[in-house]
Design a protein around this motif. Structure first.
Motif, PDB file in Angstrom:
ATOM      1  N   PRO A  21      -0.251  15.137   2.348  1.00 16.12           N
ATOM      2  CA  PRO A  21       1.212  14.798   2.897  1.00 16.12           C
ATOM      3  C   PRO A  21       2.026  14.484   1.648  1.00 16.12           C
ATOM      4  CG  PRO A  21      -0.148  12.702   3.198  1.00 16.12           C
ATOM      5  CD  PRO A  21      -1.269  13.982   2.545  1.00 16.12           C
ATOM      6  N   THR A  57       0.640   8.275   1.215  1.00 13.32           N
ATOM      7  CA  THR A  57      -0.004   7.185   2.200  1.00 13.32           C
ATOM      8  C   THR A  57      -1.570   7.136   2.080  1.00 13.32           C
ATOM      9  OG1 THR A  57       0.197   9.036   3.567  1.00 13.32           O
ATOM     10  CG2 THR A  57       1.982   7.578   3.782  1.00 13.32           C
ATOM     11  N   THR A  58      -1.851   5.936   1.730  1.00 12.52           N
ATOM     12  CA  THR A  58      -3.327   5.665   1.583  1.00 12.52           C
ATOM     13  C   THR A  58      -3.882   4.415   2.114  1.00 12.52           C
ATOM     14  OG1 THR A  58      -3.047   4.674  -0.525  1.00 12.52           O
ATOM     15  CG2 THR A  58      -3.627   7.172  -0.574  1.00 12.52           C
ATOM     16  N   ASP A  59      -5.069   4.111   2.621  1.00 17.20           N
ATOM     17  CA  ASP A  59      -5.509   2.834   2.969  1.00 17.20           C
ATOM     18  C   ASP A  59      -5.894   2.142   1.577  1.00 17.20           C
ATOM     19  OD1 ASP A  59      -5.891   2.764   5.695  1.00 17.20           O
ATOM     20  OD2 ASP A  59      -7.019   4.830   5.314  1.00 17.20           O
ATOM     21  N   PHE A 118      -6.857  -0.815   0.536  1.00 13.50           N
ATOM     22  CA  PHE A 118      -8.019  -1.549   0.384  1.00 13.50           C
ATOM     23  C   PHE A 118      -9.486  -0.992   0.369  1.00 13.50           C
ATOM     24  CE2 PHE A 118      -4.418  -4.261   1.387  1.00 13.50           C
ATOM     25  CZ  PHE A 118      -4.295  -5.090   0.277  1.00 13.50           C
ATOM     26  N   GLU A 119      -9.415   0.429   0.659  1.00 14.65           N
ATOM     27  CA  GLU A 119     -10.636   1.281   0.824  1.00 14.65           C
ATOM     28  C   GLU A 119     -10.899   1.454  -0.474  1.00 14.65           C
ATOM     29  OE1 GLU A 119     -12.781   2.311   2.642  1.00 14.65           O
ATOM     30  OE2 GLU A 119     -12.141   1.300   4.427  1.00 14.65           O
ATOM     31  N   PHE A 147     -14.767   9.106   5.134  1.00 13.51           N
ATOM     32  CA  PHE A 147     -14.253   8.757   6.258  1.00 13.51           C
ATOM     33  C   PHE A 147     -13.502  10.046   6.775  1.00 13.51           C
ATOM     34  CE2 PHE A 147     -10.118   7.964   8.189  1.00 13.51           C
ATOM     35  CZ  PHE A 147     -10.484   7.432   9.685  1.00 13.51           C
ATOM     36  N   SER A 148     -12.804  10.750   5.856  1.00  9.61           N
ATOM     37  CA  SER A 148     -12.019  11.876   6.360  1.00  9.61           C
ATOM     38  C   SER A 148     -12.794  12.994   6.718  1.00  9.61           C
ATOM     39  CB  SER A 148     -11.235  12.339   5.241  1.00  9.61           C
ATOM     40  OG  SER A 148     -10.297  11.396   4.723  1.00  9.61           O
ATOM     41  N   LEU A 190      -5.679  11.810  -2.144  1.00  9.37           N
ATOM     42  CA  LEU A 190      -5.307  12.422  -0.789  1.00  9.37           C
ATOM     43  C   LEU A 190      -5.750  13.981  -0.842  1.00  9.37           C
ATOM     44  CD1 LEU A 190      -1.610  11.211  -0.376  1.00  9.37           C
ATOM     45  CD2 LEU A 190      -3.670  10.495   0.639  1.00  9.37           C
ATOM     46  N   LYS A 222      -9.496  13.769   0.191  1.00 15.65           N
ATOM     47  CA  LYS A 222      -9.395  13.706   1.486  1.00 15.65           C
ATOM     48  C   LYS A 222      -9.250  15.079   2.357  1.00 15.65           C
ATOM     49  CE  LYS A 222      -7.415   9.788   3.485  1.00 15.65           C
ATOM     50  NZ  LYS A 222      -8.490   9.080   4.360  1.00 15.65           N
ATOM     51  N   ALA A 268     -16.933   7.683  12.668  1.00 16.57           N
ATOM     52  CA  ALA A 268     -15.997   7.539  11.482  1.00 16.57           C
ATOM     53  C   ALA A 268     -14.715   6.440  11.945  1.00 16.57           C
ATOM     54  CB  ALA A 268     -15.238   8.784  10.725  1.00 16.57           C
ATOM     55  N   ARG A 284     -14.768  -6.808   6.019  1.00 19.46           N
ATOM     56  CA  ARG A 284     -13.895  -7.160   4.796  1.00 19.46           C
ATOM     57  C   ARG A 284     -13.026  -8.700   4.956  1.00 19.46           C
ATOM     58  NH1 ARG A 284     -12.468  -1.734   3.813  1.00 19.46           N
ATOM     59  NH2 ARG A 284     -10.351  -2.181   5.248  1.00 19.46           N
ATOM     60  N   THR A 298       1.470   2.002   7.595  1.00 21.63           N
ATOM     61  CA  THR A 298       1.359   2.658   6.280  1.00 21.63           C
ATOM     62  C   THR A 298       1.585   4.106   6.240  1.00 21.63           C
ATOM     63  OG1 THR A 298      -1.102   3.077   6.576  1.00 21.63           O
ATOM     64  CG2 THR A 298      -0.528   1.025   5.559  1.00 21.63           C
ATOM     65  N   THR A 358      -0.743   6.243   7.382  1.00 22.51           N
ATOM     66  CA  THR A 358      -2.040   6.925   7.436  1.00 22.51           C
ATOM     67  C   THR A 358      -2.483   7.697   8.719  1.00 22.51           C
ATOM     68  OG1 THR A 358      -3.237   4.837   7.640  1.00 22.51           O
ATOM     69  CG2 THR A 358      -3.093   5.681   5.197  1.00 22.51           C
ATOM     70  N   TYR A 412      -0.984   9.889   9.888  1.00 20.48           N
ATOM     71  CA  TYR A 412      -1.051  11.515   9.685  1.00 20.48           C
ATOM     72  C   TYR A 412      -2.293  12.171  10.008  1.00 20.48           C
ATOM     73  CZ  TYR A 412      -2.806  11.920   5.081  1.00 20.48           C
ATOM     74  OH  TYR A 412      -3.777  12.094   3.983  1.00 20.48           O
ATOM     75  N   GLU A 413      -3.314  11.447   9.122  1.00 21.37           N
ATOM     76  CA  GLU A 413      -4.521  11.910   9.191  1.00 21.37           C
ATOM     77  C   GLU A 413      -5.069  11.929  10.562  1.00 21.37           C
ATOM     78  OE1 GLU A 413      -7.448  10.105   6.662  1.00 21.37           O
ATOM     79  OE2 GLU A 413      -8.461  12.166   6.183  1.00 21.37           O
TER      80      GLU A 413
END
Ligand code: ADP
Ligand code: MG
Lengths: 328, 257
Positions: free
Chosen positions: A104, A108-110, A112-113, A121-122, A164, A167, B12, B23, B90, B92, B94-95
């Motif tokens: 994108p 835009t990311t997680d 804390f991952e 995950f992806s 990204l 992913k 997942a 966490r 956030t 995300t 989109y994924e």
């Protein structure tokens, strides 16, 4: 506003593509009107060939992200139909989405991952069974391997962009969308990104990238589609397009300030900029005679000296003016 | 259309959501346990010693089902709503929207994870209660079923809230200003038979009454509301939530433009 003359004709001309090669993505009669009533896309027809790098070139607000988002299933179309490798992206979404990867525009990311977890995950999300070997290869290719256990929040912007991409590649897609991959990225990283895209193409991935930099489209693409105001203005092979529309500017930094262009030079397409310190000559790279030699000879004769010179490709705006001019 | 599930995708999502709990383990598990302990000390030991038995059960034992429900309801709603709200916030999401997962798998992943946490939490509270009071569970199978169905229903409800809310304030508003009062007034700490007729009638409009009543019945065999009606109501809430979630995905409400 659709261009109607010779080769540079959007949509209809593209139908002939199928004879040259299978299409990776085929968009027909696609329109999008957002809830507020804004028509972001109007009657888009577009064929992306398998294995090519296609640049979707257009200014901000042209509808590039909207088009990509609809193909990927993030935005609902108002009307029209899209297929990916022959399957309908709505009806057969499981098949088509498993083939598509999307990077994108926004980072835009997680936060804390960790890099490793988010990429794994992806892969799962896109229906592939876990494969640490593949994830490792992707992370190494993108120079993210030594940061695999870092939390994403600790990475730089350029690294986040690469996360990204990792992913998007995690499920080994056949088609990759890159939405403005180099916007706000410095020159060095931009070159790295281009190299990576070329390498990907060699592995057989079809790549569709959006950009508002004409240099980027020129550098990267096999074909270019120009989009403006929600319409595809033209679709062309890059080399043909650059020939057709390639205007260049010759910029001369004058030794002494020139208050006005002397009458002796009125035969050349000249303009003065920077309060008379820069003389700008516009010429057509495709013309048999560009007129630069004659201009330089005239300048010499008039004893107009310059300290530096530079040439510049015509801007996207110039291309629009040129395209719109031809269509009327 | 083929109906093969994307099991890797489902796994997942579920594991991603569960990982979020590890966490924030302290927040997710330790704090409800501490709160419950406080309730037992205050209501069970201090005040409870002055209250006579209710329907043949000591006050401390009487409040166990209500206390579990209190935690399960609030945690289900806040976990599930936060889980789906975060990717929307956030970006995300989109994924998720571009992935080959069906809406059913998305719901199963998010709601399943939120419900799992609540159920585990329910058992932790049950175990904690053992330290303070002796209790028997008359219908263990029914107890587990009611716990599971409640956790799923309110996780679905939380999922809906997480999609409806367009900011974090609204997200916190529902558990704090809706779920907690309804649970307190739903007979967590008293039998609704103890209320004057007017209030008792009014209370019957509170859906949580049915949950607590049925849950307490599974422990002690007595209920404020007939068990059949309670179960019918629980199933009705579940059906309503499923219906709303189905509508959300059909229309793309707040998910897709
Ligand atoms: N969610 C939305 N709601 C309403 N209008 C939108 C939305 N997203 C984009 N637009 C409008 O649609 C047009 C195209 O936007 P976009 O596809 O993001 O363009 P680009 O990616 O080419 O910059 C713009 O005018 C933009 O304001
Ligand atoms: Mg954009």
């Amino acid at each position: 506003m659709t261009v109607q003359n010779d080769g540079i004709r959007a949509g209809t001309a593209d139908k002939s593509l199928n004879s040259e090669g299978e299409s990776a993505v085929s968009v027909s009669k696609l329109s999008k009107v957002y809830a507020g009533g804004h028509a972001a896309l109007t009657d888009i027809d577009l064929d992306i060939r398998k294995g090519e790098i296609f640049a979707l070139l257009g200014p901000n607000g042209a509808g590039k992200t909207t088009l990509i988002s609809i193909i990927c299933g993030i935005v609902n179309p108002t009307s029209g139909r899209i297929t990916a490798c022959g399957d309908d992206v709505v009806r057969d979404y499981r098949k088509t989405r498993a083939r598509i990867g999307l990077v994108p525009q926004e980072l835009t990311t997680d936060a804390f991952e960790t890099v490793w977890n988010t990429v794994s995950f992806s892969r799962g999300l896109f229906g592939k069974k876990p494969s640490p070997a593949i994830i490792e290869r992707i992370l190494r290719d993108l120079s993210l391997w030594d940061r695999k256990d870092s939390k994403i929040i600790t990475l730089s912007g350029g690294m986040k962009r690469r996360v990204l991409i990792a992913k998007a590649l995690s499920h080994e897609p056949e088609i990759l969308f890159l939405d403005e991959p180099t916007a706000g990225v410095d020159v060095e990283l931009r070159r790295g990104m281009w190299d990576m895209v070329r390498k990907l193409q060699k592995t057989g991935v079809t790549i569709i990238l959006t950009t508002h930099y004409i240099e980027e489209a020129e550098e990267m693409a096999d074909r270019i589609g120009v989009i403006n105001g929600g319409r595809i203005v033209l679709v062309e092979d890059k080399t043909a397009l650059m020939k057709k529309l390639g205007k260049k500017e010759l910029r001369l930094n004058l030794h002494t300030t020139m208050p006005a262009i002397p009458a002796e030079l009125s035969g050349h397409a000249l303009a003065l900029e920077d309060d008379g310190n820069t003389l700008v000559f516009t010429f057509d790279t495709t013309a048999e005679r560009t007129g630069t030699t004659r201009l330089l000879a005239d300048l010499d004769r008039l004893e107009i000296r310059f300290s530096d010179l530079d040439t510049r490709q015509s801007s996207l705006e110039d291309i629009f003016v040129s395209v719109v001019g031809q269509s009327s | 259309m083929n109906f093969r599930m994307n099991m890797h995708g489902l796994r997942a999502i579920y594991l991603f959501e569960m990982a979020r709990t590890w966490r924030t383990l302290f927040q997710s598990v330790v704090s409800p346990v501490v709160t419950t302990t406080l309730y037992f000390i205050v209501f069970g030991a201090a005040i409870g010693s002055r209250i006579t038995e209710i329907n043949g059960v000591t006050f401390a034992a009487f409040i166990i089902p209500g206390l579990i429900m209190l935690s399960v309801l609030t945690e289900s709603v806040s976990n599930a709503s936060f889980g789906i709200h975060l990717p929307r916030f956030t970006g995300t999401i989109y994924e998720l929207l571009s992935a080959p997962v069906s809406s059913f798998e998305v719901v199963l992943g998010y709601v399943g994870a939120a419900a799992t946490k609540s159920i585990v939490l329910g058992f932790i509270i049950l175990a904690t209660a053992r330290i303070f009071v002796d209790y028997n569970i008359a219908h263990p199978m029914a107890m587990v079923c009611i716990l599971v169905v409640t956790a799923v229903t309110f996780s679905l409800f939380g999922f809906i809230i997480g999609i409806w809310a367009d900011n974090f304030e609204k997200l916190q508003f529902v558990p704090m200003l809706v779920i907690t009062p309804l649970t307190f007034l739903g007979g967590s700490f008293y039998s609704i038979d103890m209320l004057p007729t007017f209030w008792r009638t009014l209370t019957l409009f509170n859906p949580v009454v049915y949950l607590i009543s049925a849950f307490r019945w599974s422990f002690y065999g007595t209920a404020d509301v007939p068990v059949g009606i309670s179960i019918a109501m629980i199933v009705l809430f579940l059906a309503i939530c499923i219906g709303i979630v189905w509508w959300i995905f059909r229309t793309g409400y707040r998910l897709k433009n």
